[in-house]
Scaffold this active site. Structure first.
Site, short mmCIF file in Angstrom:
data_model
loop_
_atom_site.label_atom_id
_atom_site.label_comp_id
_atom_site.label_asym_id
_atom_site.label_seq_id
_atom_site.Cartn_x
_atom_site.Cartn_y
_atom_site.Cartn_z
N CYS B 103 0.86 -1.30 0.01
CA CYS B 103 0.26 -0.63 -0.32
C CYS B 103 1.12 0.74 -0.13
CB CYS B 103 -1.02 -0.21 1.43
SG CYS B 103 -2.02 0.95 0.64
N HIS B 205 -3.76 -5.30 2.04
CA HIS B 205 -3.61 -6.14 3.68
C HIS B 205 -5.07 -7.14 3.39
CE1 HIS B 205 -2.28 -1.33 3.67
NE2 HIS B 205 -3.25 -0.59 3.64
#
Lengths: 510, 265
Positions: B103, B205
């Site tokens: 990310c 995630h």
């Protein structure tokens, strides 16, 4: 003592029997004068036809929901009425003679509101509160539609206070309309980032709202959370009451991973004399001089027990010791926040202490049930900081632990279940805990517990069957601790209440 | 730090570096390290972990590097420090050091990240990607993801994405995976993440590694190859029952909740 306590808050206008300073002492027919701010609160004129229609339809919607679906109907009346007449929020907020108190933060809103309501009732003030967990605008309007008479007037308004827990993301929009007399800020942790976006944007929204709300609210702030304490910079000359913990014995040996305010706004890393949870503790910035303010309301000595805690609370020069029937340091913070808000409203310390000692748990938060001779305790945990505190609470208990852990991924739980990796589940490794995992994401939770060295004995998504399995594993005379995210808590609480013969929550007296 | 099953005899070692785990830690990417330690132990591999944060010296060698996600605030905090480490990181990527950048970490492992205010943060340039946050009015890419990795042996990966920035691959970049359900790099071209050698960038995630045991084993094997050279023994297959179940559950959730991305063959 009373004089000192209340004198610190207001230029005393008058008193009701319980000793609570009342700006309503000066209530004339339709006017309440705040002796604190000097602002004049006008009790609104009767509702206009649109508002009256909104009230009628909102109430009807609530009745239909309760009859047909046997649900609490905590949101729909407000949703209907609020959509038809958005001005109802202002109408609601202007009426209580003691003004409006908002309670917001990541964790502890419901319990703090619950404790403050108990204190206010004990002091002779009947709070108007929103239903548990319904803390968006519609929940507030629902509280209003359920309480007013046909003409939109709140009965006994002069002797009432509005007491609302407000969703942390909704507060920025609601604050200018609610114009709270007192705004309580508890803490700010990472929570539901899929819904709130980023932690920072929540705090920025609060600051912007505080910069424009008229008149400035009295701020009740957690001195130990730097994100909260720094809101004092937005007080605009209004009074600030801080609360915090001053007991090294309650400090953690190591910083936790789930820490969301490690850096000062000036860019330097905070240093801590003591860390109590996450980024909450006695902090200071070594560069710019920002530091935790000495709390006006502080817990001097904290003794945590399996099912409660003993706290010595200091308010300025006064102090009292209370046996709090709620476990965990996070409950101590909630009690401190309620104490500080009550103090700001002018409630004498003795009244606060009496009310705290008698207050039971709020809905789904450390509620206890007895099912076929087994004791069950229900613990809500919906973010890393909350789960850490719940797990820490369990480590105070004498083994053996039996735990039913439930993880859902609904909108109200957070659809991203990653957060379980930010919690220190490892804390209960080595306690010999017997764990059953359940919920929509039972398999994710089971993996987390296994990686922490606490492999579950069974993984059962379905609530009733998981509860059966967990109860079967609970030793006679032992206790089952149920840890659940929000919607899982609602599910399992209904099952527990039915088995224990307790009513549904909307039937329970608030 | 042992896993669900007992550790085998430890005889092999990998050197792991975590970057800014006290800053880029907002989206629970710590689970990647928790899973790595546990799984490595099951394989009889000891993970020696060095934490490197703002201003810290890099160790001279590493076999596996991890960096997680953060908000714009955290990205601004680390960007300068990270960009200065760019030459070392690019050299490591070229010599086969395994990496997992997630990310915000992935974004800053590209050439630059232009945030919602238009401010541009220079990245480490490990991946030939650029990222732009389109700003107000553009929804964040949030939801459960299933993607099929182009990295041999990794297969289907499941996780959760939550990002405002849109990432675009440059001419020399390869995607890490193609999206089946979810948004991926930009919600337009079906790509997810990027690969350079054994370095992987991704938006996922979940945490990612705990519930994607094939990817986890792939990274451990790559780290061992870097450490031990061409003669490195492959990892024996070991069951990962909790991880497999969580993987299947996460895939089912993404299929139910997230938008399907049709791919032409």
């Amino acid at each position: 003592m009373n004089r000192r306590l209340s004198g610190a808050c207001f230029v005393s206008g008058g008193r009701i029997a319980a000793g609570l300073d009342a700006r309503t002492a000066e209530v004339r027919e339709n006017q309440a004068v705040s002796t604190l701010t000097g602002r004049t609160a006008i009790v609104p004129a009767p509702p206009n036809p649109r508002e009256r229609l909104a009230l009628v339809l909102g109430r009807a919607a609530g009745n239909v929901v309760r009859r047909l679906w046997h649900s609490g109907g905590t949101a729909l009346p407000g949703l209907v009425a609020g959509a038809l007449a958005p001005s109802l929020v202002e109408r609601l907020a202007r009426q209580p003679g003691h003004g409006v108190v908002t309670v917001t933060g990541t964790n502890g809103k419901t319990t703090t509101t619950h404790l403050l309501a108990a204190i206010l009732r004990h002091a002779g003030v009947e709070p108007l509160t929103n239903p548990s967990g319904s803390n968006l605008e519609r929940g507030l309007v629902t509280a209003y539609t359920a309480s007013v008479d046909g003409r939109g007037a709140l009965p006994g308004a002069a002797q009432r206070a509005g007491l609302f827990e407000v969703d942390e993301a909704a507060l920025a929009r609601l604050m200018p309309r609610l114009r709270p007399r007192i705004a309580v800020f508890l803490n700010l942790f990472r929570d539901q980032l899929d819904r709130y976006g980023e932690v920072d944007s929540v705090a920025e929204g609060w600051a912007r709202a505080l910069d424009v709300v008229e008149p400035p609210a009295v701020l009740v702030l957690n001195a130990d959370d730097p994100s909260i304490a720094q809101l004092a910079e937005h007080a605009r000359g209004g009074r600030v009451v801080t609360f915090g913990v001053d007991d090294d014995a309650a400090a953690l040996a190591h910083a936790e991973h789930a820490s969301d305010a490690r850096f000062c706004t000036c860019g330097s890393r905070f240093v801590y004399a003591a860390i109590y949870m996450g980024h909450v503790g006695r902090w200071r910035c070594p560069s710019c001089g920002r530091a935790r303010p000495a709390p006006e309301v502080s817990a001097r000595r904290v003794t945590l027990r399996e099912d409660g805690s003993t706290v010595e609370v200091a308010i300025g020069g006064e102090s009292f010791t209370v046996d709090l029937p709620l476990a965990g340091l996070y409950s101590v913070y909630n009690a401190l926040a309620a104490t500080a808000a009550a103090h700001a409203l002018g409630v004498p310390a003795a009244k606060i202490a009496e009310a705290l000692a008698q207050a039971g748990p709020a809905f789904g938060r450390q509620e206890r049930f007895e099912i076929a001779g087994e004791r069950v305790r229900l613990l809500l945990a919906k973010n890393p900081a909350g789960l850490n505190e719940v797990l820490r609470l369990l480590t105070v208990a004498a083994p053996p632990l039996t735990v039913l852990a439930m993880l859902n991924d609904g909108v109200q739980d957070g659809q991203d279940v990653s957060w379980i990796y930010d919690a220190d589940v490892e804390m209960i490794a080595g306690t010999g805990a017997t764990v059953v995992c359940s919920g929509d994401r039972a398999d994710d939770l089971a993996l987390r517990f296994a990686l922490a060295g606490v492999a579950p004995i069974s993984v059962i998504a379905q609530t009733e069957r998981a509860l059966d399995a967990a109860l079967a594993r609970t030793p006679p005379g032992g206790r089952l601790d149920v840890i659940a995210t929000y919607t899982a808590m609602m599910d399992v609480r209904a099952a527990l209440a039915r088995r224990a013969g307790v009513g549904a929550y909307w039937e329970a007296k608030r | 730090m042992t896993g669900a099953s007992g550790p085998a005899r430890v005889s092999r070692v990998i050197r792991v570096v975590t970057l800014y785990d006290d800053v880029m830690n907002v989206y629970a990417d710590r689970g990647n390290l928790i899973a790595l330690r546990s799984r490595a132990a099951e394989h009889g591999v000891q993970a020696e972990v060095a934490t490197v944060s703002l201003g810290d010296a890099m160790p001279s060698e590493a076999d596996l590097l991890l960096i997680g996600g953060g908000q714009d605030r955290e990205q601004r905090r680390i960007a300068g420090d990270l960009a200065a480490r760019g030459p070392r990181l690019r050299a490591w990527a070229d010599e086969g050091v395994a990496m997992l950048a997630v990310c915000g970490g992935f974004q800053l492992f590209g050439h630059f990240y232009r945030d919602a205010t238009g401010a541009e943060l220079a990245g480490a340039g490990v991946f030939d990607v650029t990222t732009v946050a389109p700003g107000a009015g553009w929804p964040r890419c949030i939801g459960d993801v299933v993607a099929t990795s182009v990295v041999p042996g990794v297969g289907e990966v499941a996780g959760f994405e939550n990002h405002g920035g849109r990432t675009y691959l440059g001419p020399s970049a390869r995607p890490f995976a193609m999206v089946d359900y979810g948004f991926g790099n930009n919600g337009e071209d079906g790509t997810e993440g990027a690969v350079r050698g054994e370095a992987i960038g991704t938006y996922l995630h979940g945490s990612l590694l705990p519930k994607n045991p094939a990817l986890l084993d792939h990274l451990i094997a790559a780290a061992l190859r870097h450490r031990e050279g061409a003669g490195s023994e492959p990892l024996p297959p070991i069951a990962a029952p909790y991880a497999e179940r969580a993987h299947v559950a996460a895939v089912q959730v993404a299929r139910r909740k997230s938008r399907h991305v049709a791919r032409s063959a």
